[in-house]
Write a protein that holds these residues in place. Structure first.
Motif, PDB file in Angstrom:
ATOM      1  N   LEU A  13       1.166   3.368   0.397  1.00 29.40           N
ATOM      2  CA  LEU A  13       0.310   2.194   0.665  1.00 29.40           C
ATOM      3  C   LEU A  13       1.032   0.885   0.308  1.00 29.40           C
ATOM      4  CD1 LEU A  13      -2.562   1.121   1.396  1.00 29.40           C
ATOM      5  CD2 LEU A  13      -3.084   1.272  -1.042  1.00 29.40           C
ATOM      6  N   LYS A  14       1.082  -0.009   1.279  1.00 26.88           N
ATOM      7  CA  LYS A  14       1.654  -1.344   1.035  1.00 26.88           C
ATOM      8  C   LYS A  14       0.693  -2.399   1.545  1.00 26.88           C
ATOM      9  CE  LYS A  14       6.503  -0.074   1.230  1.00 26.88           C
ATOM     10  NZ  LYS A  14       7.834  -0.370   1.731  1.00 26.88           N
ATOM     11  N   VAL A  15       0.498  -3.432   0.742  1.00 29.75           N
ATOM     12  CA  VAL A  15      -0.252  -4.608   1.203  1.00 29.75           C
ATOM     13  C   VAL A  15       0.603  -5.826   0.858  1.00 29.75           C
ATOM     14  CG1 VAL A  15      -2.380  -5.950   1.066  1.00 29.75           C
ATOM     15  CG2 VAL A  15      -2.460  -3.466   0.727  1.00 29.75           C
ATOM     16  N   HIS A  16       1.143  -6.465   1.866  1.00 27.28           N
ATOM     17  CA  HIS A  16       1.963  -7.662   1.688  1.00 27.28           C
ATOM     18  C   HIS A  16       1.222  -8.844   2.296  1.00 27.28           C
ATOM     19  CE1 HIS A  16       5.932  -5.140   1.412  1.00 27.28           C
ATOM     20  NE2 HIS A  16       5.077  -4.855   0.471  1.00 27.28           N
ATOM     21  N   PHE A  17       1.019  -9.884   1.493  1.00 29.31           N
ATOM     22  CA  PHE A  17       0.340 -11.081   2.005  1.00 29.31           C
ATOM     23  C   PHE A  17       1.391 -12.106   2.423  1.00 29.31           C
ATOM     24  CE2 PHE A  17      -2.691  -9.422  -1.215  1.00 29.31           C
ATOM     25  CZ  PHE A  17      -3.776  -9.204  -0.388  1.00 29.31           C
ATOM     26  N   PRO A  18       1.243 -12.701   3.601  1.00 29.33           N
ATOM     27  CA  PRO A  18       2.239 -13.703   4.012  1.00 29.33           C
ATOM     28  C   PRO A  18       2.107 -14.995   3.194  1.00 29.33           C
ATOM     29  CG  PRO A  18       0.484 -13.513   5.648  1.00 29.33           C
ATOM     30  CD  PRO A  18       0.206 -12.477   4.605  1.00 29.33           C
ATOM     31  N   ILE A  19       3.244 -15.597   2.872  1.00 28.86           N
ATOM     32  CA  ILE A  19       3.240 -16.934   2.252  1.00 28.86           C
ATOM     33  C   ILE A  19       3.604 -17.904   3.367  1.00 28.86           C
ATOM     34  CG2 ILE A  19       4.227 -18.397   0.427  1.00 28.86           C
ATOM     35  CD1 ILE A  19       5.221 -15.793  -0.911  1.00 28.86           C
ATOM     36  N   GLU A  20       2.702 -18.839   3.607  1.00 29.37           N
ATOM     37  CA  GLU A  20       2.930 -19.742   4.741  1.00 29.37           C
ATOM     38  C   GLU A  20       3.097 -21.176   4.274  1.00 29.37           C
ATOM     39  OE1 GLU A  20      -0.408 -18.844   7.215  1.00 29.37           O
ATOM     40  OE2 GLU A  20       0.691 -17.242   8.223  1.00 29.37           O
ATOM     41  N   LYS A  21       3.877 -21.939   5.046  1.00 35.34           N
ATOM     42  CA  LYS A  21       4.084 -23.356   4.730  1.00 35.34           C
ATOM     43  C   LYS A  21       3.879 -24.175   5.984  1.00 35.34           C
ATOM     44  CE  LYS A  21       6.671 -24.102   0.593  1.00 35.34           C
ATOM     45  NZ  LYS A  21       7.963 -23.866   0.052  1.00 35.34           N
ATOM     46  N   GLY A  22       3.673 -25.467   5.809  1.00 35.57           N
ATOM     47  CA  GLY A  22       3.517 -26.353   6.970  1.00 35.57           C
ATOM     48  C   GLY A  22       2.062 -26.693   7.197  1.00 35.57           C
ATOM     49  N   VAL A  38       2.283   2.663  -2.912  1.00 34.63           N
ATOM     50  CA  VAL A  38       1.455   3.400  -3.874  1.00 34.63           C
ATOM     51  C   VAL A  38       1.031   4.739  -3.265  1.00 34.63           C
ATOM     52  CG1 VAL A  38      -0.916   3.399  -4.796  1.00 34.63           C
ATOM     53  CG2 VAL A  38       0.613   1.502  -5.306  1.00 34.63           C
ATOM     54  N   ASP A  39       1.168   5.789  -4.058  1.00 37.37           N
ATOM     55  CA  ASP A  39       0.755   7.134  -3.641  1.00 37.37           C
ATOM     56  C   ASP A  39      -0.099   7.745  -4.744  1.00 37.37           C
ATOM     57  OD1 ASP A  39       3.118   7.988  -1.429  1.00 37.37           O
ATOM     58  OD2 ASP A  39       3.769   6.597  -2.984  1.00 37.37           O
ATOM     59  N   PHE A  40      -1.215   8.290  -4.365  1.00 37.42           N
ATOM     60  CA  PHE A  40      -1.988   9.096  -5.315  1.00 37.42           C
ATOM     61  C   PHE A  40      -2.961   9.998  -4.565  1.00 37.42           C
ATOM     62  CE2 PHE A  40      -4.361   5.091  -5.025  1.00 37.42           C
ATOM     63  CZ  PHE A  40      -5.656   5.530  -4.784  1.00 37.42           C
ATOM     64  N   THR A  41      -3.472  10.963  -5.293  1.00 34.92           N
ATOM     65  CA  THR A  41      -4.401  11.924  -4.706  1.00 34.92           C
ATOM     66  C   THR A  41      -5.601  12.064  -5.611  1.00 34.92           C
ATOM     67  OG1 THR A  41      -2.542  13.112  -3.756  1.00 34.92           O
ATOM     68  CG2 THR A  41      -4.587  14.325  -3.925  1.00 34.92           C
ATOM     69  N   LEU A  42      -6.775  12.144  -5.018  1.00 28.35           N
ATOM     70  CA  LEU A  42      -8.006  12.326  -5.797  1.00 28.35           C
ATOM     71  C   LEU A  42      -8.682  13.622  -5.371  1.00 28.35           C
ATOM     72  CD1 LEU A  42      -9.888   8.923  -5.978  1.00 28.35           C
ATOM     73  CD2 LEU A  42      -9.690  10.569  -7.795  1.00 28.35           C
ATOM     74  N   ARG A  43      -8.851  14.502  -6.325  1.00 27.00           N
ATOM     75  CA  ARG A  43      -9.591  15.738  -6.031  1.00 27.00           C
ATOM     76  C   ARG A  43     -11.084  15.465  -6.111  1.00 27.00           C
ATOM     77  NH1 ARG A  43      -5.256  17.972  -8.712  1.00 27.00           N
ATOM     78  NH2 ARG A  43      -4.344  19.734  -7.594  1.00 27.00           N
ATOM     79  N   ARG A  44     -11.867  16.281  -5.427  1.00 22.53           N
ATOM     80  CA  ARG A  44     -13.323  16.122  -5.490  1.00 22.53           C
ATOM     81  C   ARG A  44     -13.814  16.253  -6.925  1.00 22.53           C
ATOM     82  NH1 ARG A  44     -15.486  16.490  -0.323  1.00 22.53           N
ATOM     83  NH2 ARG A  44     -13.938  17.346   1.088  1.00 22.53           N
ATOM     84  N   GLY A  45     -14.664  15.315  -7.321  1.00 20.96           N
ATOM     85  CA  GLY A  45     -15.293  15.383  -8.636  1.00 20.96           C
ATOM     86  C   GLY A  45     -14.448  14.836  -9.766  1.00 20.96           C
ATOM     87  N   GLU A  46     -13.219  14.402  -9.493  1.00 19.38           N
ATOM     88  CA  GLU A  46     -12.417  13.868 -10.591  1.00 19.38           C
ATOM     89  C   GLU A  46     -12.511  12.343 -10.638  1.00 19.38           C
ATOM     90  OE1 GLU A  46      -8.204  14.422 -10.971  1.00 19.38           O
ATOM     91  OE2 GLU A  46      -7.785  13.580  -9.007  1.00 19.38           O
ATOM     92  N   VAL A  65      -7.793   0.651   0.141  1.00 18.52           N
ATOM     93  CA  VAL A  65      -8.313   2.018   0.289  1.00 18.52           C
ATOM     94  C   VAL A  65      -9.634   1.982   1.049  1.00 18.52           C
ATOM     95  CG1 VAL A  65      -9.332   3.950  -1.006  1.00 18.52           C
ATOM     96  CG2 VAL A  65      -7.127   3.019  -1.710  1.00 18.52           C
ATOM     97  N   ALA A  66     -10.477   0.984   0.734  1.00 17.83           N
ATOM     98  CA  ALA A  66     -11.775   0.870   1.413  1.00 17.83           C
ATOM     99  C   ALA A  66     -11.659   0.147   2.753  1.00 17.83           C
ATOM    100  CB  ALA A  66     -12.755   0.136   0.499  1.00 17.83           C
ATOM    101  N   ALA A  70      -6.373  -5.524   4.903  1.00 17.22           N
ATOM    102  CA  ALA A  70      -5.508  -4.894   5.909  1.00 17.22           C
ATOM    103  C   ALA A  70      -4.282  -4.270   5.244  1.00 17.22           C
ATOM    104  CB  ALA A  70      -5.074  -5.935   6.928  1.00 17.22           C
ATOM    105  N   LEU A  71      -3.894  -3.095   5.704  1.00 17.29           N
ATOM    106  CA  LEU A  71      -2.712  -2.426   5.158  1.00 17.29           C
ATOM    107  C   LEU A  71      -1.458  -2.927   5.878  1.00 17.29           C
ATOM    108  CD1 LEU A  71      -5.107  -0.333   4.632  1.00 17.29           C
ATOM    109  CD2 LEU A  71      -3.328   1.389   4.621  1.00 17.29           C
ATOM    110  N   SER A  72      -0.381  -3.114   5.152  1.00 18.59           N
ATOM    111  CA  SER A  72       0.895  -3.429   5.789  1.00 18.59           C
ATOM    112  C   SER A  72       1.607  -2.140   6.175  1.00 18.59           C
ATOM    113  CB  SER A  72       1.787  -4.238   4.851  1.00 18.59           C
ATOM    114  OG  SER A  72       1.088  -5.349   4.367  1.00 18.59           O
ATOM    115  N   ALA A  73       1.346  -1.094   5.395  1.00 16.14           N
ATOM    116  CA  ALA A  73       1.928   0.224   5.696  1.00 16.14           C
ATOM    117  C   ALA A  73       1.166   1.275   4.919  1.00 16.14           C
ATOM    118  CB  ALA A  73       3.408   0.256   5.302  1.00 16.14           C
TER     119      ALA A  73
END
Ligand SMILES: Nc1ncnc2c1ncn2[C@@H]1O[C@H](COP(=O)(O)OP(=O)(O)OP(=O)(O)O)[C@@H](O)[C@H]1O
Ligand code: SF4
Ligand SMILES: [Mg+2]
Length: 373
Positions: A13-22, A38-46, A65-66, A70-73
């Protein structure tokens, strides 16, 4: 093949926000790498706790995740289906299975709505879209039952949010999150804005609800003591990446990453003797800006154990070798892993299972050259 035991799997998981000028013509001059693999796994009930200093990317991870950011990757596999690539109609339908509880119950509740309507709103939205069938009488009944379960008198149903205390408002937020019967709750600092005495009431309520309803939690906090109390497993984040993950017990007993050690050294101990002996590790400097791309380990400027290699190469999250922690910590997603790997295991085989979920995912993983082969 979908593994029934896994509820949520986040990969790269990647979230990159653009930095803009002008002012007239906006141009991009860089990126804020808020979440950077970022990588992770969630089992049911944990319940997985995500901890780290302010600005390390916890909220951005939760929002991505929700799919509220927006995801970058990357991929967000919920019961095997990738939320990241879903079209809006499909995503809206899937949303009833995961809900968010926010840090600030005040700003997350519409001040012009009565409590009963705040709690009922998600139900009405999904009923309106035809995702569920519910009459107004059924909705009213469910709202009142949930209010009671969350410790709110039914007599409060017609009140407005400003008529409640902070703790009560958080109870309203929890009832609203539960109204659709979700499988996953993403709780972003759900008790940080509350007094300590109220914090434990809310944490206990969440724990009881988790047991009763079999909920799975992604629980975000900067307070390690709160996360240790609530979560069965903890992932420590630094500068947009997870640097260590282990069971709460194991992380507390044998933290490995120098950053985790520093975080834990700041937590007061209940035993007065141990508290007197506690040696606080003070990290030098501040968290570097996530907008500067640099080679090497992201923690190297502040790390008391940095070596030459850390300047040039970035470590990846890997299972700890058996024997490092004095317990059975090894294992990984082996070659037969089937693609449910937590991170880059660099070929570290071991106890991986053919079902795609190696024991490493519930084991101890660390991203640091001190523990590399
Ligand atoms: N919309 C945005 N545009 C640009 N940068 C952003 C945006 N949202 C977050 N950031 C930056 O991304 C980084 C991670 O922010 P995030 O809110 O995820 O951190 P956090 O770990 O939740 O912090 P805190 O503990 O203070 O809540 C920060 O550097 C933040 O300034
Ligand atoms: S890889 Fe190097 S700089 Fe990074 S945490 Fe480990 S020892 Fe410190
Ligand atoms: Mg946050």
């Amino acid at each position: 093949m979908v593994n029934e035991e896994i509820l949520l799997e986040v990969r790269g998981l990647k979230v990159h926000f653009p930095i803009e000028k002008g002012i007239i013509t906006r141009r991009r001059v860089g990126w804020v790498r808020a979440v950077d693999g970022v990588d992770f796994t969630l089992r049911r009930g944990e319940s997985l706790g995500l901890v780290g200093e302010s600005g390390c990317g916890k909220t951005t991870t939760a929002m991505a995740v929700a799919r509220l950011e927006a995801l970058s990757a990357g991929q967000v596999l919920f019961e095997g289906r990738d939320l990241a690539s879903m079209a809006n109609a499909e995503l809206n339908r899937a949303r009833k299975d995961f809900q968010i509880v926010f840090q600030d119950p005040w700003s997350s509740l519409d001040p012009r709505m009565r409590v009963r309507d705040i709690i009922a709103e998600p139900l009405r939205i999904h009923a309106g879209r035809g995702h569920i069938a519910a009459t107004e009488a059924e909705i009213a009944e469910r709202v009142l039952a949930l209010m009671e379960r969350c410790g709110l008198s039914k007599d409060f149903a017609t009140r407005y949010p400003h008529e409640f205390s902070g703790g009560q408002r958080q109870r309203i937020g929890i009832a609203r999150a539960l109204v659709l019967g979700p499988k996953l709750i993403i709780a972003d600092e759900p008790v940080s804005a509350l007094d300590v005495s109220i914090q434990s009431q809310i944490l206990n309520l969440l724990k009881d609800l988790q047991k009763e309803l079999g909920l799975t939690f992604l629980f975000i906090a900067h307070d390690l003591a709160v996360v240790e109390y609530f979560c069965s497993r903890i992932a420590v984040m630094y500068l947009g990446r997870i640097v260590e993950t282990a069971s709460s017990y194991e992380l507390n007993r044998a933290p490995l990453h120098p950053y985790t050690k520093a975080l834990l050294s700041a937590v007061p101990l209940p035993d007065p003797k141990r508290e007197r002996e506690r040696r606080r590790i003070i990290l030098k400097g501040d968290v570097p800006s996530p907008s500067v791309e640099r080679p090497g380990c992201p923690f190297r400027e502040r790390c008391p154990e940095a070596m030459d290699r850390c300047e040039r190469e970035a470590p990846t999250l890997r299972p700890v070798n058996p024997g490092r922690t004095g317990h059975e910590a090894g294992g990984g997603v082996g070659a037969s892993g089937g693609g449910a790997g937590v991170a880059d295991f660099g070929g570290a085989g071991g106890l991986g299972g053919g079902n795609g979920v190696g024991r490493a995912e519930s084991g101890h993983l660390v991203s640091c050259f001190l523990y590399a082969d």
